[in-house]
Each structure stands twice: as structure tokens, then as C-alpha cells.
Design a protein around this motif. Structure first.
Motif, mmCIF file in Angstrom:
data_model
loop_
_atom_site.group_PDB
_atom_site.id
_atom_site.type_symbol
_atom_site.label_atom_id
_atom_site.label_comp_id
_atom_site.label_asym_id
_atom_site.label_seq_id
_atom_site.Cartn_x
_atom_site.Cartn_y
_atom_site.Cartn_z
ATOM 1 N N ASN A 39 -4.646 3.946 9.517
ATOM 2 C CA ASN A 39 -6.050 3.553 9.534
ATOM 3 C C ASN A 39 -6.481 2.937 8.200
ATOM 4 O O ASN A 39 -7.255 1.973 8.167
ATOM 5 N N PHE A 40 -5.987 3.491 7.095
ATOM 6 C CA PHE A 40 -6.271 2.893 5.789
ATOM 7 C C PHE A 40 -5.742 1.459 5.734
ATOM 8 O O PHE A 40 -6.406 0.552 5.225
ATOM 9 N N SER A 41 -4.540 1.246 6.259
ATOM 10 C CA SER A 41 -3.956 -0.092 6.221
ATOM 11 C C SER A 41 -4.730 -1.053 7.123
ATOM 12 O O SER A 41 -4.951 -2.217 6.768
ATOM 13 N N ARG A 42 -5.151 -0.589 8.290
ATOM 14 C CA ARG A 42 -5.944 -1.444 9.183
ATOM 15 C C ARG A 42 -7.252 -1.859 8.511
ATOM 16 O O ARG A 42 -7.693 -3.005 8.636
ATOM 17 N N LEU A 43 -7.843 -0.914 7.808
ATOM 18 C CA LEU A 43 -9.091 -1.207 7.116
ATOM 19 C C LEU A 43 -8.874 -2.283 6.051
ATOM 20 O O LEU A 43 -9.676 -3.219 5.924
ATOM 21 N N ALA A 44 -7.794 -2.145 5.283
ATOM 22 C CA ALA A 44 -7.505 -3.134 4.243
ATOM 23 C C ALA A 44 -7.295 -4.521 4.848
ATOM 24 O O ALA A 44 -7.790 -5.531 4.321
ATOM 25 N N MET A 65 0.836 -1.202 0.000
ATOM 26 C CA MET A 65 0.000 0.000 0.000
ATOM 27 C C MET A 65 0.868 1.248 0.000
ATOM 28 O O MET A 65 1.956 1.267 0.582
ATOM 29 N N LEU A 66 0.359 2.291 -0.665
ATOM 30 C CA LEU A 66 0.950 3.629 -0.617
ATOM 31 C C LEU A 66 -0.122 4.615 -0.226
ATOM 32 O O LEU A 66 -1.209 4.626 -0.811
ATOM 33 N N ALA A 67 0.157 5.448 0.778
ATOM 34 C CA ALA A 67 -0.714 6.562 1.172
ATOM 35 C C ALA A 67 0.089 7.847 1.014
ATOM 36 O O ALA A 67 1.099 8.043 1.699
ATOM 37 N N HIS A 68 -0.345 8.728 0.134
ATOM 38 C CA HIS A 68 0.458 9.900 -0.235
ATOM 39 C C HIS A 68 -0.422 11.133 -0.370
ATOM 40 O O HIS A 68 -1.491 11.080 -0.968
ATOM 41 N N GLY A 69 0.026 12.231 0.210
ATOM 42 C CA GLY A 69 -0.677 13.493 0.048
ATOM 43 C C GLY A 69 -1.028 14.135 1.365
ATOM 44 O O GLY A 69 -0.259 14.072 2.346
ATOM 45 N N ASN A 70 -2.207 14.754 1.424
ATOM 46 C CA ASN A 70 -2.642 15.486 2.610
ATOM 47 C C ASN A 70 -3.222 14.516 3.639
ATOM 48 O O ASN A 70 -4.418 14.521 3.936
ATOM 49 N N LEU A 71 -2.361 13.661 4.162
ATOM 50 C CA LEU A 71 -2.746 12.643 5.131
ATOM 51 C C LEU A 71 -1.755 12.641 6.286
ATOM 52 O O LEU A 71 -0.549 12.800 6.071
ATOM 53 N N SER A 72 -2.259 12.409 7.477
ATOM 54 C CA SER A 72 -1.376 12.206 8.621
ATOM 55 C C SER A 72 -0.921 10.752 8.644
ATOM 56 O O SER A 72 -1.496 9.884 7.990
ATOM 57 N N GLU A 73 0.106 10.494 9.443
ATOM 58 C CA GLU A 73 0.572 9.116 9.602
ATOM 59 C C GLU A 73 -0.533 8.248 10.195
ATOM 60 O O GLU A 73 -0.711 7.087 9.792
ATOM 61 N N ALA A 74 -1.300 8.807 11.118
ATOM 62 C CA ALA A 74 -2.398 8.049 11.720
ATOM 63 C C ALA A 74 -3.442 7.673 10.674
ATOM 64 O O ALA A 74 -3.987 6.554 10.695
ATOM 65 N N SER A 75 -3.738 8.588 9.751
ATOM 66 C CA SER A 75 -4.703 8.289 8.690
ATOM 67 C C SER A 75 -4.198 7.161 7.808
ATOM 68 O O SER A 75 -4.968 6.265 7.424
#
Length: 953
Positions: A721-726, A708-718
Motif C-alpha cells: 500500500n505504501f508503494s501504491r501510494l508513492a 523503496m524499503l518498508a521495514h519493521g512492524n508492517l505486513s506485506e499488504a501495508s
């Protein structure tokens, strides 16, 4: 390049597309001013008018490594004399070929290419647009050459015959193209008194050149009578200051003569009102099925600030629950639907409702048409509301506020066309403007959308069952007849009509538009959950990025599965599964799309990727819904049969693609591991069953290699949370495995000749010259080789030898395996003749390359490096670059820098040696040529041989 108009889908998001703007004409000189710009736009602008009437927009972007310019002339194919169809297109070609100051016909192209740039032009109905980009430090020299084309063109007599053949070659290349053929039929049934009725491309017949009627004389006369500074617009973009840009522009472009001309007015109706309603049935070569309702409406150019057509089309083209599209799709009748304006001449336009049909939809086209009018009635009765307008206006304001930059070359081309039609202060914001609620204009427009004012166009692969005609030039078989308006409505659609609904308030409109605290991270970092038991093997990469000052983010999740690589059948099943997921999401997610969110679920070599992006406020909601569909997809018998038939049609249509496209498809199937040929996938698609798909849906996630990649206007916590959801939704029961990346098979030593049978009359040719390893050094040398070869190769084979319209040399890198590709498609030459010309070019250019100066080589290196390191202009571009690096396992995220450094280190000696080994000795090459008879083809045995080859390392 001659362009044809293509209507597209129209929802709120299309307010942002400059090509579909509803425009307004102004024609008075303006003092220098700065147009209204987005608060997120850091560029500086200056709009001014030169003494010759030429209107100019200057754009200063201090951070840009690239510069660009575009000049648009308010002249197009609609200005062609009736006895010289295609003359405006021919003029577009000739303007490139030498000027008083720069008489060499290839000088402009070579200068642009050698300085990291590109150039092109196109001829539309009322515009001819010329544009280029280049390394910023060479902008002034490029502008000097560019301006000369409009002030002092040579129209060299010796080049007239050569270039009319080039236009003919362009015409010939489209003879089997359904887009061109369908467009030709539409022209054939248009009002004969309207210029749209005419043939617009040109060929050897319409551009005949005789002593009694010399083409050059007509060309020069047309230029003098139609090209004038006062109907031209220029846009120049660069990092230089506005004063410096103006200093470059004024003395050069003021030399263009002002002949005080006016753009041609097209006052004739596009269709004779007495001939409507009518039906046009067109036979397609490919398996295409489409239905379009086209309504003549008044010009919308005066209404670009209020956009009544945008308002109406956004309702007709909506895809949410209860929409026309949703009801028809649920009945298994359509695959896509779009609504939008067509060509707008300033006196008349069209509004088009277009649908791609299923096989069942083709059989029930009358029901579809009737239901479309039922929905138009519903919009007319209940769809005009201030709430809908306010929602659209608010979203347009948000999108303008956080507008992202397009590439310089795209921007200048779009703006130079737009300047003809909007006030100078509005040139940047025109596409986003919805200033006033105008219900009376909406009602006036809807009053035109009636059964007695429509052209119904049906495209199908079968011959129409009616009196047939043949469109001039392209030979399209069609049937055209007047119909009765009452035949377009049926009372039996009432049950379906009761299901129709107008859009509900959009729940995805972003509310929190704040930026997260913290600076932009230099590159992604891998994050781990604090609880090892919760980690579940998901590799999570995170990068906070606020550099674009927009509250947006992109999240990618790749579900790599060994199942997808097992067979052609599994690849087909993967695609069918993704189709089911996207089908189930569409209606629910369409409002998200309108609100600036976007998503895609797509297949790749190792499995399936989910991507969501846009305003981060509601991104979590969208991602959750998609994950639930991936985990438990709903698969129905009807949808399975439709999707399978679509796949079969698409695969069968590949056999009718252009020869060079079929060669590319063959090459990928032969060389990329874990890929399958069109024929293998077609056989699998015909055999696969619903039971197999349901079983496969359960197996796909049994073993997974997730990243997974999370990039942009996101905090580390966000991001966590995306990874936990996946993990919770799609990975809870998965075994974590490693799925290796595919590689490219090694081409045998020497030259391997492959003859590929196609049904197309043109000859396709590809000389694929493969590098021996995937090192940065070898990749760099092939990039540099393509750079130095491309312009002279085009000039020799396309311009001088006239072998075909499709001619280019390009880096042919696949999965980091370097290669050079020399591509030609010819309507006349045989494969042997093309190959002989390529061999002669290689030998002759090799001598020039050996004598290349140090300065010239440095210039070519800088051209490659500038393209490699070109600045990312949108958050999405950065995200895509990071995602590619993760896929490659290059988690230092510096591949392009390493490649650029390798280009810089390449020596002249190594380049010459690599050139000789590749182009002259053809040490590791595939020579692929298309043939039309089975007895000459050997592609199947060559495919079998290549698939046994080891991978390049």
C-alpha cells in the motif's frame, strides 16, 4: 575533553533526553535493588553501594558483544581554584596516564583500542565523566585498568609538562570556534562570585608550572581534596551475569578512598538580580544570527517526577500551527526556535528560549522579543490544563514502554551522571516520569518569565553598536548593558499576538500498539504488485521485523533523478526544493514528532529521499502528506529568498571551519563524482532564481529511478500500500530510468601534494592513502591497517610530540573505495614539520608491524570484526543498514559479513606489504596541507587534475 553547556530545543520528546533531565539529589547508601525498567527492556539490573560509599549500577545484557563502563565524579570546572582555572580538566587528562599497577602512560588506551573499544572523558561544570567500551570478553581486564586510575594514579612528574601543553592545544583549537567564543562572553557577564564566571578549559598560563608554584603539587592536592568514592557513581554493562559483574567490580573499586566529601554547593546567583534585565550582544566570526531569552529560575532538581519546566518549555517550544515559532516563521523572522532548561546547579537553573534569526529577524529583534512575552502571557493565562498534562504523561508512558536501547557506551555515561540526582529505583525511568499534575508549580515557574528577570543575548556577525568589551581568553567582542523592562514589550505586536494559539489535541497519538503476526524476516525481499501495469518501475524491498517488540516501522523512498547530477546549480536547486518541502510540512507534522513519529526529506548524490518512521499506527497519514508536498511543493518568494540566503551563509561559513574540516570538504569535492566544491555551489546559490526553482520542481520527477524499503512492524499488504501510494502521488507521470551510482576518482600514482588556502591560524594536514580497488580484500586490509596504526599514531604525534589536539588515524572509506587517513591539526607546527613527523612514525612503526606476533594480529583482527558485526540495538539501525545495502546494490544484505570474513583472511605478509606501499612509499596518496597565503596554494589546479581521473573499480 572539556565540555560546554548547550541548551537545546524542548518539546515533549525532550523528556526522553537524559542530558536535559530535571533531577533530584539523594545521598544515602542503598541495598542492592533493581530499578524500575521498561517492559520492553530485557536487561537485568542491580543497584548497590560498596563499603567505601561508591554507588554502582550493574547491567547484564546476555546478547551484547560489547561491554562498557563509566565512572562519574561530582566534581567539575566549578570546583577549580580561582588561581588554577582549568585544574579539574587537567586532572581529567592526567588520570589516564599511568597507575601503580599499569605505569605505562599509553597502556590503558592501547589495551582498549586493541580489543575493539574506545574511551574518552569530559569535564562539565559539576561532573567529570570517564567512560570506555570494549569486546565483552575483555571487560574484567579493562575494569582492572580503569579502577586503578581512581585508586592509584601516578601523576608522573615527567608527564605534567607534556599534558599541560595538550590542554593548551585543546584550548587553542577552540580560539576560532564560535561556540567557545560565545560561551566565553556569557561567562564574562555572569556573576563574578559564581564559579561559572571562571575560565574552565585551562592553558599554559592558568596551568603555569614553576619551582615556586609547581603544578603537580596543586594537581595532587586537588585530587585528594575533591575526588572521593562517596561522590562517585559507576555503571558497568556487559553480557556477564549480575553476580559475575559484581565479582569483577567489588574488589577493584572498593579500593578507591572514601574521603567523606560533599559536592560543592553553588549558592550564588548566576546573574546579580539587580543587573537584570540586561542585553548581551556578541560578535560571531561566522554568519550566525541568534536571539536567546534566558530567565533565572529556581533549581528544578527536586521536581524530576513532575517536570514543571518540561511542561512549560513544551508549550513555549511548540512548533505547531499558531505557535510562537509558527507565527514568527511565517513572518520571515526566525528559522528555528527551542525552549528548555539550562545549567541546573541544585540551587538555581535557567529557562532559555532560543531562536535562530533570518536577516529580517535581526532587523526586527524588538518585535520578536515583544511577541515572545505575548506568548508567555498566553501560556500563563490559558496554557495550564489537565488535558495537556494527561497527553504528555500518556505519551511519556508509551515512549517508556517501547524504549529502545542506546549503545552501551552512551548508556553508561548518561546513567552514571544521572545517579547523583535521582532515587535508585528511578534511574532508568526518570526521563519519562510525569506522575502528578502540578499547576501551582507551573504558575510559579511562569511567574519568573518576566521582562524584569531576563538576559537577552543577541549573536550576529556585525560588531555591536555599543560600548565594547573583550571576553578573557577567547577575545570575543561583546557589548553588555542593563535595559529597561518596558523596552521589551511593544503594543504594535498586538496584531501578530492575535495569531498565537496553544497546541490543539494531538491527532497522532498511537492507538493501535499491536504487533503484526509473523516472525522477523532474515533479510528484505523484493515485492512485486500482482498487476504489471501498476508496477510502474518502483523497486520495493520489504522486511517484517518484530524482534524489538515495538510497534514501529521505517519506510524509505529514494527518488533518484538524473537532474540532480547535472551541475552545481542543480544541486543547489535540489537543496532549495527540499527546504521548501520541509518548511511547508513543519507546523502540520510537529505533533507527529511529539507523538513518536519522525520524518526527513533530504538530498543525496542521486536525488531526494523521503523517510518516515516511528509508531506504525499513523505512519500512513504522515507519508501521504509528505508525498503530496513533494508532488506539488508550494514555493513562495519570501521563503525562497530566506532559504537561498541561509544556503549562502552556510557555504560562506565553511571557509571559517577548522582546517581539517575544510580539507575533508575539498577532498570530497575533488574525488567523488557528481559533487561540487563549496565555491561552485556558492556561485550557483548567488545566481539562482525563483523561476529556475519552480521549473526545476517540475523537472525533478520527469525521469526517476525509484526504490523503496518498508521495514519493521508492517505486513506485506501495508508495504504494498505504501508503494501504491508513492506511485499514484509522485510517479504517475514519471519516466522510469536508471541513475547510476557515483564512484570515487582514482588518485594518481605516487604522492600528490596539495596546498589549500584557509584563513584559520592552525595548520591542517591530511595524508590520504587510497586503495587500488573496491574489493572486500582491499577494504579489509585498509580497515585492519587503520586499526593497528591508530593508537600508536595518536600516542606518538599527539601525546609524545604534542603536535596538536586533533590527531587521529582512521579508515577514510568513501563509497566503498578504501583508504587510510592520517589527520593532524596543529596550532604551532608547519605542514613540513607535521609531514616529517608522520614519515618518521611510518618508518619506525613499520618495523614494529613487521614483528607483530600472530596472537597480536589475531587480537587486532577481532577488534575490527567485533566493530563490523556489532549487534544492532534499534530498529532504525537495522533499517539504515538495509538501506545502505540497497543503495550499493548489495541485495544479499551481507556486506559486513563479507568484509569481516575478508579481515579474518588477511595475512601478516599482505598487511605488511600494504603498509609499506601506503605509508612508506605513498604509492597512491594525496598530501593535503593548509596554507595562509595565495602564493603557496595550488588547490585549484590540483582539483582540475583530479576531476579528470577515472573512477576506482
Amino acid at each position: 575533553m572539556q565540555t560546554i553547556f548547550k541548551s537545546g530545543g524542548f518539546a515533549l520528546r525532550h523528556l526522553l533526553l537524559p542530558s536535559l533531565l530535571l533531577l533530584w539529589t539523594v545521598s544515602f547508601a542503598q541495598a542492592a535493588l533493581e530499578p524500575v525498567k521498561s517492559p520492553n527492556d530485557k536487561n537485568s539490573y542491580r543497584y548497590l553501594t560498596l563499603n567505601n560509599g561508591l554507588e554502582v549500577l550493574l547491567i547484564s545484557d546476555p546478547d551484547s558483544e560489547k561491554a562498557a563502563a563509566s565512572l562519574d565524579v561530582a566534581v567539575g570546572s566549578g570546583d577549580d581554584p580561582k588561581d588554577r582555572e582549568g585544574l579539574s580538566h587537567f586532572l581529567e587528562h592526567m588520570l589516564f596516564l599511568g597507575t601503580e599497577k599499569y605505569p605505562d602512560p599509553g597502556e590503558y588506551q592501547q589495551f582498549i583500542r586493541s580489543h575493539g573499544g574506545s574511551h574518552n572523558a569530559f569535564t562539565a561544570f559539576q561532573d567529570t565523566n570517564y567512560f570506555f567500551d570494549i569486546q565483552a570478553e575483555h571487560l574484567e581486564s579493562a575494569l582492572d585498568r580503569f579502577a586503578q586510575q581512581f585508586s592509584e594514579p601516578l601523576f608522573t612528574a615527567e608527564l605534567v609538562e607534556r599534558e599541560r601543553r595538550a590542554v593548551h592545544s585543546e584550548f587553542s583549537s577552540g580560539l576560532k570556534d564560535d561556540g567557545r567564543r560565545i560561551y566565553a562572553a556569557k561567562k564574562a557577564v555572569a556573576n563574578p562570585d559564581h564559579a561559572f564566571h571562571q575560565f574552565s578549559v585551562g592553558n599554559l598560563s592558568t596551568l603555569d608550572d614553576t619551582e615556586a608554584d609547581p603544578l603537580r603539587k596543586d594537581l595532587i592536592e586537588f585530587w585528594r581534596n575533591h575526588y572521593s568514592a562517596n561522590i562517585m557513581n559507576l555503571v558497568v554493562y556487559g553480557p556477564q551475569s549480575l553476580d559475575e559483574l559484581e565479582r569483577m567490580v567489588r574488589p577493584r573499586f572498593v579500593e578507591i578512598e572514601n574521603r567523606h566529601l560533599e559536592p560543592k554547593a553553588h549558592k550564588e546567583p548566576l546573574f546579580e538580580p539587580s543587573e537584570l534585565p540586561a542585553k548581551l550582544e556578541i560578535e560571531a566570526l561566522k554568519d550566525l544570527r541568534s536571539l536567546t531569552l534566558e530567565f533565572p529560575i529556581p533549581s528544578q532538581q527536586d521536581h524530576y517526577r513532575s517536570k514543571p519546566a518540561s511542561y512549560v518549555a513544551s508549550l513555549l517550544g511548540h512548533e505547531g500551527p499558531g505557535s510562537l515559532y509558527d507565527v514568527l516563521r511565517n513572518e520571515g523572522l526566525v528559522e528555528s526556535l527551542s525552549a528548555g532548561t539550562g545549567m541546573d546547579t541544585g540551587h538555581q537553573s535557567t529557562l532559555e528560549l532560543s531562536m535562530r534569526l533570518t536577516e529580517e529577524g535581526l532587523a526586527h529583534q524588538d518585535r520578536i522579543i515583544s511577541l515572545a512575552f505575548d506568548f508567555i502571557d498566553k501560556v500563563r493565562d490559558d496554557g495550564i490544563t489537565r488535558r495537556r498534562f494527561v497527553e504528555m504523561a500518556n505519551l511519556a508512558d508509551i515512549h517508556f514502554r517501547f524504549r529502545e536501547q542506546s549503545s552501551p557506551i552512551q548508556l553508561v555515561s548518561q546513567l552514571s551522571m544521572r545517579m547523583h540526582h535521582v532515587e535508585p529505583k528511578d534511574v532508568l525511568r526518570a526521563g519519562y516520569m510525569m506522575e502528578e499534575y502540578r499547576p501551582e508549580l507551573y504558575k510559579d515557574l511562569l511567574a519568573e518569565l518576566t521582562p524584569d528577570n531576563v538576559l537577552v543575548t543577541l549573536v550576529q556577525p556585525e560588531t555591536p553598536e555599543a560600548e565594547l568589551s573583550e571576553a578573557p581568553w577567547y577575545g570575543t567582542t561583546y557589548a553588555y548593558r542593563e535595559i529597561k523592562s518596558d523596552s521589551l514589550t511593544q503594543p504594535e505586536t498586538r496584531e501578530l499576538a492575535d495569531q498565537l494559539a496553544l497546541p490543539a489535541p494531538n491527532p497522532f497519538i498511537p492507538e493501535d500498539l499491536d504487533m503484526v503476526p509473523g516472525g522477523t524476516m532474515e533479510k528484505p525481499e523484493q515485492l512485486l504488485l500482482s498487476d504489471p501495469d501498476e508496477d510502474k518501475g518502483l523497486s520495493l524491498w520489504y522486511a517484517r521485523d518484530t524482534s524489538f517488540e515495538a510497534p514501529k516501522a521505517n519506510v524509505y523512498l529514494s527518488l533518484r533523478s538524473p537532474e540532480t547530477q547535472q551541475s552545481a546549480s542543480n544541486q543547489v536547486l535540489t537543496q532549495l526544493l527540499v527546504d521548501a518541502i520541509n518548511y511547508n510540512l513543519n507546523a502540520w507534522a510537529y505533533p507527529a514528532h511529539e507523538a513518536g513519529l519522525n520524518y526527513s526529506v533530504y538530498t543525496h548524490l542521486r536525488g531526494v529521499t523521503i523517510r518516515v518512521g516511528g509508531y506504525d499506527d499513523k505512519l500512513h497519514t504522515l507519508f501521504t502528506r509528505i508525498l503530496n508536498q513533494v508532488a506539488e511543493p508550494e514555493i513562495t518568494e519570501r521563503r525562497f529568498q530566506i532559504a537561498r540566503q541561509n544556503m549562502i551563509d552556510s557555504l560562506r561559513n565553511k571557509a571559517k571551519d577548522r582546517p581539517v574540516e575544510q580539507i575533508s570538504e575539498y577532498l570530497q569535492g575533488a574525488l567523488i563524482q557528481s559533487t561540487w566544491t563549496t565555491e561552485e555551489k556558492l556561485e550557483a546559490a548567488r545566481a539562482v532564481t525563483l523561476d529556475e526553482l519552480e521549473d526545476f520542481a517540475g523537472e525533478l520527477l520527469a525521469q526517476v529511478d525509484p526504490v523503496m524499503l518498508a521495514h519493521g512492524n508492517l505486513s506485506e499488504a501495508s508495504a504494498l500500500n505504501f508503494s501504491r501510494l508513492a506511485k499514484a502521488v509522485v510517479l504517475a507521470d514519471s519516466e522510469i530510468v536508471s541513475v547510476p551510482r557515483s564512484s570515487v576518482r582514482e588518485v594518481p600514482a605516487g604522492e600528490t601534494e596539495i596546498n589549500l588556502k584557509v584563513v584559520h591560524p592552525d595548520t591542517g594536514y591530511l595524508l590520504y592513502l587510497q586503495g587500488q580497488d573496491t574489493s572486500f580484500e582491499t577494504r579489509a586490509i585498509h580497515r585492519l591497517m587503520a586499526q593497528v596504526v591508530s593508537s600508536p599514531f595518536y600516542e606518538e604525534l599527539r601525546t609524545t610530540r604534542q603536535l596538536g589536539y586533533v590527531v587521529y588515524a582512521t579508515p577514510y572509506e568513501m563509497l566503498e573505495t578504501p583508504a587510510l587517513g592520517l589527520v593532524v591539526q596543529s596550532p604551532e607546527a608547519s605542514g613540513d614539520e607535521i609531514d616529517q613527523a608522520v614519515a618518521e612514525f611510518a618508518e619506525n612503526y613499520g618495523k614494529r608491524l613487521a614483528e607483530l606476533s600472530t596472537d597480536a594480529l589475531t587480537q587486532e583482527k577481532q577488534a575490527v570484526i567485533s566493530n563490523l558485526l556489532e549487534k544492532d540495538r534499534t530498529l532504525g539501525e537495522v533499517s539504515e543498514r538495509y538501506w545502505r545495502e540497497i543503495d550499493r546494490g548489495e541485495t544479499d544484505f551481507d556486506s559486513r559479513e563479507q568484509l569481516a570474513d575478508a579481515v579474518l583472511q588477511t595475512t601478516h605478509e599482505s598487511l605488511v606489504k600494504a603498509y609499506r606501499q601506503a605509508l612508506i612509499e605513498r604509492q597512491h596518496s594525496l598530501n593535503i596541507v593548509t596554507v595562509r597565503e595565495d602564493k603557496y596554494a595550488n588547490s585549484e589546479e590540483m582539483m582540475e587534475m583530479l576531476r579528470k581521473r577515472p573512477g576506482v573499480r
